[in-house]
Design a protein around this motif. Structure first.
Motif: not given
Length: 223
Positions: A22-32
Motif C-alpha cells: 500500500g505504500y509502493g504504488n506512488q512516486m517511483e512505484g508508479r513507474s516501477r
C-alpha cells in the motif's frame, strides 16, 4: 543474497518475499511497480545477516529510504531500530547541482553539464513557488516550464522527456491535492514536510531527484 539466482519475472519467483503493501504504488512505484518488493526483500535479508546497529540510505532515493524505515518498524526489527535507519542528504555536483549517481556515467559530458541539471532546476522552481504560497498545481506548472524550456534549447539533439514531477505526503506517499498551498498544508504545524520529487529521461538514462519542502530533519534526514 541469492546464491542460486533468481528470476526477474515476479510471476516465476518462488520463496519468501517482503512487501510494504500500500505504500509502493506512488512516486517511483508508479513507474516501477515491483521494484520496492525486491528492495524490501533483499534489504531484510541483508539486515538479518549483518545485524547492523545503524544503516544509512541516501535522500536521492527518498521513497526507498522512508519505506525501509517503515518496514523496520512494522516488522519490529532490532537491527537496526527505525530511528537508526538514517537518511543522508543527496550529494551534488558543486557546479551544476546534479545529484551524483552511478547513472550519470551513461550521460555524455554535454548531457551531464547542460541537460541533466534541468531536473533539479525544475524542482527548485517548484520550491520557490511553494514558498510563495502558490497552489500545488501552479508549482508543478512552473517546474514543467523549466523542462519545456530546456527541450526547446536542445532542439531535438537530446531526447529529453519528463516522466513526472509530483508532491507527496512523506507518511502515506499519497499525492497532494492540486489546490493545496503551503499555508494550507502546514496548517498548525509550521514546517510540516512534503516530498517534491521528479524523474526525467535524458536519451536512455532515467534520472531521479527530490527536494524536501519544510523541516527535513523531522524525516530523519541528517547533515
Amino acid at each position: 543474497m541469492y546464491p542460486s539466482g533468481i528470476s526477474q519475472n515476479t510471476e516465476e519467483q518462488k520463496g519468501t518475499f517482503v512487501e510494504v503493501k500500500g505504500y509502493g504504488n506512488q512516486m517511483e512505484g508508479r513507474s516501477r511497480p515491483t521494484f520496492f518488493r525486491g528492495v524490501a526483500t533483499v534489504v531484510t535479508k541483508l539486515f538479518n545477516v549483518i545485524e547492523p546497529t545503524r544503516a544509512y540510505f541516501g535522500q536521492k532515493d527518498i521513497q526507498q529510504a522512508l519505506l525501509l524505515r517503515r518496514m523496520t518498524r512494522d516488522l519490529l526489527l532490532s537491527h537496526p531500530v527505525p530511528q537508526n535507519l538514517i537518511i543522508v542528504p543527496t550529494t551534488r555536483d558543486p557546479v551544476t547541482s546534479l545529484a551524483l549517481s552511478s547513472r550519470n556515467a551513461y550521460l555524455t559530458a554535454h548531457e551531464r553539464e547542460s541537460v541533466a541539471p534541468a531536473l533539479y532546476a525544475a524542482l527548485q522552481a517548484a520550491r520557490v513557488a511553494w514558498e510563495e504560497n502558490a497552489s500545488k498545481s501552479e508549482c508543478i506548472r512552473r517546474a514543467e516550464t523549466v523542462i519545456e524550456k530546456k527541450k526547446r534549447e536542445v532542439n531535438g539533439s537530446v531526447d529529453l522527456r519528463l516522466d513526472y514531477i509530483e508532491m507527496n505526503d512523506p507518511d502515506s506517499f499519497e499525492v497532494v491535492s492540486d489546490a493545496v498551498s503551503r499555508r494550507q498544508w502546514e496548517g498548525d504545524v509550521a514546517g510540516r514536510p512534503l516530498v517534491l520529487s521528479g524523474a526525467m529521461w535524458v536519451n536512455k538514462t532515467r534520472l531521479i531527484d527530490n527536494i524536501i519542502l519544510g523541516a527535513a530533519h523531522t524525516l530523519g534526514i541528517v547533515e
